[in-house]
Design an enzyme around this catalytic site. Structure first.
Site, short mmCIF file in Angstrom:
data_model
loop_
_atom_site.label_atom_id
_atom_site.label_comp_id
_atom_site.label_asym_id
_atom_site.label_seq_id
_atom_site.Cartn_x
_atom_site.Cartn_y
_atom_site.Cartn_z
N CYS A 184 11.32 3.39 5.54
CA CYS A 184 10.70 3.11 7.17
C CYS A 184 9.34 3.62 7.18
CB CYS A 184 11.26 4.34 7.92
SG CYS A 184 13.07 3.94 7.88
N ASP A 243 -2.95 2.97 -7.94
CA ASP A 243 -3.14 2.09 -6.94
C ASP A 243 -4.57 1.72 -6.81
OD1 ASP A 243 -2.60 0.00 -4.90
OD2 ASP A 243 -2.34 1.48 -3.28
N GLY A 262 1.76 -8.05 -2.56
CA GLY A 262 3.01 -7.55 -2.73
C GLY A 262 3.30 -6.82 -3.94
N ARG A 267 -7.00 -12.34 6.88
CA ARG A 267 -8.38 -11.92 6.72
C ARG A 267 -9.21 -13.29 6.98
NH1 ARG A 267 -6.31 -7.97 3.96
NH2 ARG A 267 -6.02 -9.02 2.07
N ASN A 324 -11.84 -0.13 0.64
CA ASN A 324 -10.65 -1.07 0.68
C ASN A 324 -11.15 -2.46 1.00
OD1 ASN A 324 -8.02 -2.08 1.31
ND2 ASN A 324 -7.20 0.08 1.06
N CYS A 326 5.49 1.59 7.72
CA CYS A 326 5.12 1.13 9.28
C CYS A 326 4.97 2.34 9.99
CB CYS A 326 6.24 0.08 9.81
SG CYS A 326 5.99 -1.38 8.89
N THR A 338 -2.33 -12.46 2.70
CA THR A 338 -3.23 -11.66 4.03
C THR A 338 -4.82 -12.44 3.68
OG1 THR A 338 -3.56 -9.66 2.61
CG2 THR A 338 -1.83 -9.71 4.25
CA CA Z 1 -1.74 -1.49 -3.59
#
Ligand code: CA
Length: 713
Positions: A621, A322, A198, A138, A409, A624, A182
């Site tokens: 998987c 979350d 993470g 960012r 977000n 992604c 990020t």
């Molecule tokens: Ca999260």
């Protein structure tokens, strides 16, 4: 695309248009171009949020509601990336500094777009496995001749602003653990502050400050304790440890990562840092017996010199969904019930818009800005949410709004001081939270406590169930004093774009439909818009050089929402675009991506084999390649894999032959038989979804998100 007008009967609209046209009949049309204001001094974009208060409001007004019609592209720069672009360009001394995916930094002449230098920190491609949401970045901080950037493998780099050469580098995280960076660093009083991410993989959250000149560490703040009894690294962890039972899931690190937002008030000398969700999501497993679990999902106010905590406010105590509080924070001085008040504003994932007194942390207002079902309201007396008990999904699956991607977000908001409105890139949605029957912590892998194979089964055949219309992203103009929406613009896309407010009474925003627009700050009417062909998530910036105002933004999707809620018919070749009044440059071409259809062999395998493959796919998987193999296009759609890929399946999945392209080896996690089971699952999905493209397009624009069969009330 945008439509903010109320619905009016068509006949009435035509009557109005006719009435407007009548007086002009018979007169020669003569339209004076609106005057263009002069700009005497260069105005730049020196800090991530333009100022340390992070308002993302520019005093520039050469481009305004009248002149914006003459806005034209002036230059473009191809970033060389095809992943998500989330960076805020920084403009200092006529130079623009921005980042592309894989933490690559580039410097451009802000007037012409000519590249001055480019720095590739050469992140090891295997580190992509630790990035929940793509190898995104960012942006940088620029201070006293140096450019600071955090890399996806956890380094903090200082680069020479003139040459891009590395001055110093420190590893801020344990490389082998699934930490990533990020977020953009912030420089506060000669210290560079950087966090990390993470939590989905299981890490212990912290953020650190380094001396800007030398890279020497000044302090580190852990957001969760390492144990109940200690010894604790700093005093604040004693208070935190009291909110965690002794049998908490310490081995998961507990999360609370500070992966994005910060702000600084020089008068109060307070640094504000937002913290992320807990690890694992399910509190009953993470923290048996309950507890608030400090300091995840919190806003922390600290002394920047020492990293000592002054106050904290937890938006989601006992976090379970979350619901991070890493979302953008804006500092403003508002008239509050007749008295001036220094406030901090945040619209975190949990769906409430918070206004806090930023000197004390006192809660002033918390109102829902989208459909929100986990709590009915926030009690202003206690400062705590009034939860709906049925929203906790430890015992049985529940559909809860907002979803893990959040009501809002990382996409930055902006604040207009004249009208007092905050422009939020918001999303509506819900999510099927299902508890895992047998949870075991797998270090380095997705650890949320969810039954992910079940989630996949629910989403695979969504064509067969009825869906509740929702999931549209929207630009919401929020009035923080009234605690209500002033207006909103609905976007035909599941991918929101960051916003910029200007004194020209405009709000700039890109969309996940390849359009870049200027909306009227007062009412949301689109005053100008251009189809650029590439979808936009990143926030625009503005600056003035030699008397002319520029608007610039990065285009290219991927990352937390782009990975899942886009589906394009064109390529995703990243680019930075800049506009000014009278600009006449041509848009860089966009290549169409033809629909890919392959012949899929019908495999002779039984359901048990497909089930085995689904479970392994869900465990390794999906983050992604998409839930239920519904890929976005940012990463390959495995359902359309070529015969050659199928032949090389094991070499790719376990042999790591495509590591350089960002597909690392999973030999540590999967046997040869496991890899073939996943292949069987993928082929089964491909076979069963022959007409998948059409369904996906509908899913992709976010028109649908919750099967009605999931609704509990
Ligand atoms: Ca999260």
């Amino acid at each position: 695309m945008g439509h903010a007008l109320p619905l009016l009967p068509r006949a009435f609209v035509w009557a109005c248009i006719a009435a407007l046209l009548l007086p002009s009949l018979g007169q020669a049309a003569r339209v004076e171009p609106p005057p263009i204001a002069t700009i005497d001094e260069d105005v730049e974009w020196p800090l991530h949020g333009l100022t340390a208060r992070e308002e993302r409001y520019s005093p520039l007004d050469q481009i305004d509601r009248n002149t914006v019609a003459r806005l034209g592209l002036v230059w473009s720069y191809m970033t060389g990336s095809d992943r998500g672009l989330e960076s805020t360009p920084i403009v200092v001394d006529g130079v623009m500094y921005a980042t592309a995916s894989w933490s690559i930094v580039f410097a451009l002449d802000a007037k012409t777009g000519a590249e001055l230098w480019r720095h590739d920190p050469k992140v090891a491609p295997w580190k992509a496995r630790h990035a929940c949401c793509g190898v995104v970045n960012r942006g940088v901080a620029v201070h006293a001749g140096k450019v600071y950037v955090g890399t996806i493998d956890g380094r903090l780099l200082a680069l020479d602003a003139k040459t891009g050469e590395e001055v110093w580098s420190v590893q801020t995280t344990p490389l082998a653990q699934p930490y990533t960076i990020t977020g953009a660093p912030r420089v506060v009083k000669d210290l560079v502050v950087i966090g990390n991410g993470g939590a989905e993989f299981g890490v212990r959250g912290f953020f650190s400050a380094y001396h800007a000149e030398t890279g020497e560490r000044a302090w580190r703040f852990y957001t969760v304790p390492a144990s109940k009894e200690g010894p604790h690294e700093h005093l604040e962890l004693e208070q935190a440890a009291a909110t965690w039972p002794a049998d908490s899931l310490w081995e998961t690190g507990l999360g609370g990562t500070a992966w994005d937002s910060m702000a600084y008030d020089p008068e109060l000398d307070l640094l504000y840092v937002g913290t992320g969700n807990s690890s694992v999501y399910d509190r009953a497993r993470r923290s048996p017996g309950g507890g608030d679990n400090l300091y995840p999902s919190s806003i922390l106010a600290l002394r920047p010199n020492t990293g000592r905590l002054v106050w904290h406010y937890q938006t989601t105590p006992g976090e379970h969904w979350d619901y991070t509080s890493t979302q953008h924070m804006i500092l403003a001085d508002l008239d509050w019930n007749g008295a001036p008040r220094k406030v901090l504003m945040q619209a975190p994932k949990n769906g409430f818009f918070y206004v806090l007194d930023r000197a004390t942390g006192e809660l002033l207002s918390a109102e829902k800005f989208v459909h929100t079902s986990w709590a009915s309201r926030v009690d202003l007396e206690t400062g705590r949410p009034v939860e709906r008990p049925e929203a906790r999904w430890s015992e049985e699956a529940r559909v809860v709004s907002p979803p893990p991607l959040g009501a809002h977000n990382w996409h930055p908001m902006s604040f207009h001081p004249d009208n007092g409105l905050v422009y939020i890139p918001a999303s509506e949605g819900g999510y099927f939270y299902a508890p895992a029957e047998d949870f075991t912590f797998r270090p380095g892998f997705w650890n949320t406590g969810e039954d992910l194979p079940r989630l996949h089964r629910e989403l695979e055949d969504y064509a067969a169930v009825r869906f509740l219309p929702c999931g549209l992203t929207r630009l919401i103009a929020w009035d923080p004093r009234k605690g209500e929406k002033a207006w909103e613009v609905l976007h035909e896309s599941g991918v929101p774009g960051g916003t910029l407010a200007t004194a020209g009474q405009l709000v700039f925003q890109g969309s996940g439909k390849g359009r870049f627009s200027a909306f009227d700050a007062q009412n949301g009417k689109e005053r100008w818009g251009t189809d650029i062909g590439i979808d936009v998530m990143a926030p625009p910036v503005t600056y003035a050089i030699d008397g002319e105002q520029y608007i610039a933004v990065l285009a290219g999707v991927g990352g937390s929402q782009g990975n899942h809620l886009s589906r394009f018919t064109h390529d995703n070749a990243g680019r930075l675009l800049a506009w000014k009044l009278g600009g006449e440059a041509a848009l860089p071409p966009v290549r169409e991506r033809p629909e890919r259809k392959v012949e899929v062999p019908r495999l002779d395998v039984d359901d048990a084999r497909v089930d085995q493959g689904r479970t392994l796919y869900a465990e390794n998987c999906f983050s992604c390649h998409g839930t239920g193999t519904h890929a976005s296009g940012v990463y390959p759609d495995l359902k359309t894999a070529s015969a050659e890929t199928h032949e090389q399946w094991d070499a790719i999945v376990r042999g790591g032959t495509r590591t350089a392209q960002g597909m690392p080896s999973f030999a540590d996690a999967l046997s040869e038989d496991d890899a073939q089971a996943i292949r069987a699952y993928v082929l089964d999905r491909a076979w069963k979804s022959g007409g998948f493209t059409e369904q996906l397009l509908e899913f992709a624009v976010g028109r649908v998100c919750i099967p009605t069969s999931w609704l509990t009330d």
